[in-house]
Design an enzyme around this catalytic site. Structure first.
Site, PDB file in Angstrom:
ATOM      1  N   GLY A  10       0.843  -1.197   0.000  1.00 32.80           N
ATOM      2  CA  GLY A  10       0.000   0.000   0.000  1.00 32.80           C
ATOM      3  C   GLY A  10       0.876   1.243   0.000  1.00 32.80           C
ATOM      4  N   GLU A 103       5.494  -5.005   5.706  1.00 31.30           N
ATOM      5  CA  GLU A 103       5.796  -6.394   6.096  1.00 31.30           C
ATOM      6  C   GLU A 103       5.896  -7.340   4.895  1.00 31.30           C
ATOM      7  OE1 GLU A 103       1.206  -7.005   7.654  1.00 31.30           O
ATOM      8  OE2 GLU A 103       2.639  -8.597   8.019  1.00 31.30           O
ATOM      9  N   THR A 125       4.882   2.090   6.224  1.00 35.57           N
ATOM     10  CA  THR A 125       3.464   1.730   6.354  1.00 35.57           C
ATOM     11  C   THR A 125       2.766   2.807   7.172  1.00 35.57           C
ATOM     12  OG1 THR A 125       1.828   0.277   7.390  1.00 35.57           O
ATOM     13  CG2 THR A 125       4.042   0.149   8.284  1.00 35.57           C
ATOM     14  N   ILE A 126       1.574   3.177   6.744  1.00 33.43           N
ATOM     15  CA  ILE A 126       0.831   4.134   7.565  1.00 33.43           C
ATOM     16  C   ILE A 126       0.394   3.472   8.873  1.00 33.43           C
ATOM     17  CG2 ILE A 126      -0.033   5.522   5.634  1.00 33.43           C
ATOM     18  CD1 ILE A 126      -2.816   4.260   6.234  1.00 33.43           C
ATOM     19  N   ASP A 127       0.385   2.126   8.896  1.00 32.13           N
ATOM     20  CA  ASP A 127      -0.112   1.401  10.076  1.00 32.13           C
ATOM     21  C   ASP A 127       0.841   1.462  11.271  1.00 32.13           C
ATOM     22  OD1 ASP A 127      -2.171   0.699   8.422  1.00 32.13           O
ATOM     23  OD2 ASP A 127      -1.527  -1.372   8.129  1.00 32.13           O
ATOM     24  N   ARG A 162     -26.303  12.763  17.491  1.00 29.31           N
ATOM     25  CA  ARG A 162     -26.137  11.378  17.034  1.00 29.31           C
ATOM     26  C   ARG A 162     -24.712  10.889  17.325  1.00 29.31           C
ATOM     27  NH1 ARG A 162     -26.038  13.405  10.880  1.00 29.31           N
ATOM     28  NH2 ARG A 162     -28.238  12.855  10.823  1.00 29.31           N
ATOM     29  N   ARG A 171      -5.057  -2.869  10.135  1.00 33.78           N
ATOM     30  CA  ARG A 171      -5.530  -4.230   9.923  1.00 33.78           C
ATOM     31  C   ARG A 171      -5.262  -5.101  11.163  1.00 33.78           C
ATOM     32  NH1 ARG A 171      -5.100  -6.500   4.509  1.00 33.78           N
ATOM     33  NH2 ARG A 171      -3.542  -4.985   3.860  1.00 33.78           N
ATOM     34  N   ARG A 274      -4.163   7.787   3.216  1.00 36.02           N
ATOM     35  CA  ARG A 274      -2.893   7.456   2.568  1.00 36.02           C
ATOM     36  C   ARG A 274      -2.543   8.415   1.441  1.00 36.02           C
ATOM     37  NH1 ARG A 274      -3.442   1.173   1.447  1.00 36.02           N
ATOM     38  NH2 ARG A 274      -3.160   1.867  -0.689  1.00 36.02           N
TER      39      ARG A 274
HETATM   40  O1  F6P Z   1      -0.984  -1.749   4.914  1.00 36.44           O
HETATM   41  C1  F6P Z   1      -1.407  -0.462   4.721  1.00 36.44           C
HETATM   42  C2  F6P Z   1      -2.902  -0.404   4.503  1.00 36.44           C
HETATM   43  O2  F6P Z   1      -3.249   0.932   4.278  1.00 36.44           O
HETATM   44  C3  F6P Z   1      -3.742  -1.004   5.633  1.00 36.44           C
HETATM   45  O3  F6P Z   1      -3.979  -0.115   6.687  1.00 36.44           O
HETATM   46  C4  F6P Z   1      -5.013  -1.374   4.921  1.00 36.44           C
HETATM   47  O4  F6P Z   1      -5.660  -2.442   5.562  1.00 36.44           O
HETATM   48  C5  F6P Z   1      -4.533  -1.788   3.564  1.00 36.44           C
HETATM   49  O5  F6P Z   1      -3.294  -1.158   3.364  1.00 36.44           O
HETATM   50  C6  F6P Z   1      -5.494  -1.458   2.462  1.00 36.44           C
HETATM   51  O6  F6P Z   1      -5.018  -2.016   1.312  1.00 36.44           O
HETATM   52  P1  F6P Z   1      -5.519  -1.677  -0.162  1.00 36.44           P
HETATM   53  O7  F6P Z   1      -4.805  -0.456  -0.611  1.00 36.44           O
HETATM   54  O8  F6P Z   1      -5.079  -2.854  -0.965  1.00 36.44           O
HETATM   55  O9  F6P Z   1      -6.972  -1.459  -0.101  1.00 36.44           O
END
Ligand code: F6P
Length: 341
Positions: A10, A103, A125-127, A162, A171, A274
């Protein structure tokens, strides 16, 4: 020396800053020539390249995405894939590869190293869930985007009395949810590391409504309820076997609405997190990692990943990056819990 560069998995803000820094440092101090491989591991697999000289990296520092393109091509699932990469590299006269990825990309890089390919990894990774580095670039930008969204959602949630559920990426690890939720003053934060109790979530929502404020719930896409509490949909998988997530926010909204009788809506931030320009923090981190990756190539220190530890950039074995996920520790979640409800 000729050095190949690729970006896999990603995308995330800061990739172009790394590419620029590797090329500028390698050109200037070591006289290296660079070759860009397109779309992650697909590039070296198919010998698909693009020029990567000083002119090609000019002006890309603040640009989101990656000028090289990206993909989730899993080399290890392709028969003869490693040999094809080696042949293509030899044919192009490329002695070393800088692989910028998370990863999956770095997992492939680790295996290539074991098979004699000269690789340096750069964590991305943004994660923020890669091991052996304190932060990955892209994370800070994603947290800023999510925090701004939460700030905006507070005011509209108040007007309409609300509950608003904000689904963010993450993830396997809840770093974005934790940081954006804390920065944005969320009333509940749900992360994959901690299966949630829907009764407790509903109790927090109800107590928030009692104080005449509208609750904001931040949920990581990989968060899930304790066993047997709620049904969830399952999605397709990619070539690395990851399920395509998305949907927990909507399920929570339905559940909260039916259990509290109050209106609840979900907002999925998705790929907005992203996209676009990297924050200043991510530009600096990405630039430092790029400079250090070029230095690692020069030192011939292959099989390593450059990483941020404290305020220093260090080199760690590539395998260390992927041997386990860096998840949110219990004590970090407990700090956030102080503000729930
Ligand atoms: O691994 C980075 C990430 O942005 C995750 O947070 C997310 O689950 C995934 O990629 C989304 O992947 P895609 O771009 O294939 O939808």
């Amino acid at each position: 020396m000729r050095v190949g560069v690729l970006t896999g998995g990603g995308d995330c803000p800061g990739l172009n800053a790394v590419i620029r820094a590797v090329v500028r440092k390698g050109n200037k101090d070591y006289g290296y020539e660079f070759v860009g491989f397109r779309d992650g591991w697909r590039g070296p697999l198919e010998g698909d390249t693009m020029p990567l000289d000083r002119a090609a990296v000019s002006g890309i520092l603040p640009r989101g995405g990656t000028i090289l393109g990206s993909s989730r091509t899993n080399l290890m699932k392709i028969d003869g894939g490693v040999e094809r990469v080696k042949d293509n590299m030899a044919g192009l006269g490329i002695d070393a590869l800088v692989a910028i990825g998370g990863e999956d990309t770095l997992g492939v890089a680790t295996q290539l190293t074991e098979r004699g390919v000269n690789v340096i990894g750069v964590p991305k990774t943004i994660d923020n869930d890669l091991n052996a580095t304190d932060y990955t670039f892209g994370f800070d930008t994603a947290v800023n985007i999510a925090t701004e969204a939460i700030d905006r959602l507070h005011t509209t949630a108040e007007s309409h009395h609300r509950a608003l559920i904000v689904e963010v990426m993450g993830r396997h690890a809840g770093w974005i949810a934790l940081h954006a939720g804390m920065a944005g003053g969320a009333n509940v934060i749900l992360i994959p590391e901690r299966p949630f109790d829907i009764h407790q979530v509903v109790a927090h929502v109800e107590s928030r409504f009692k104080t005449n404020y509208a609750p904001i719930i931040v949920v990581a896409e990989g968060a899930h309820p304790q066993e047997g509490q709620m049904e969830l949909a399952t999605g397709e998988t990619d070539s690395f076997g990851h399920v395509r997530l998305g949907g927990i926010g909507q399920r929570l909204a339905e559940e909260i609405e039916s259990r509290t009788g109050k209106e609840a809506r979900s907002v999925v931030l998705g790929h907005v997190q992203r996209g676009g320009t990297p924050s200043a923090f991510d530009r600096v981190l990405a630039t430092r990692l790029g400079v250090n990756a070029a230095e690692a190539v020069h030192a011939g220190d292959f099989g390593k990943m450059v990483a941020l530890q404290g305020t220093n950039i260090v080199r760690v074995p590539l395998a260390a990056a992927t041997e386990k996920l860096k998840t949110v520790p219990v004590e970090r979640y407990e700090e956030a819990e102080v503000f729930f409800g």
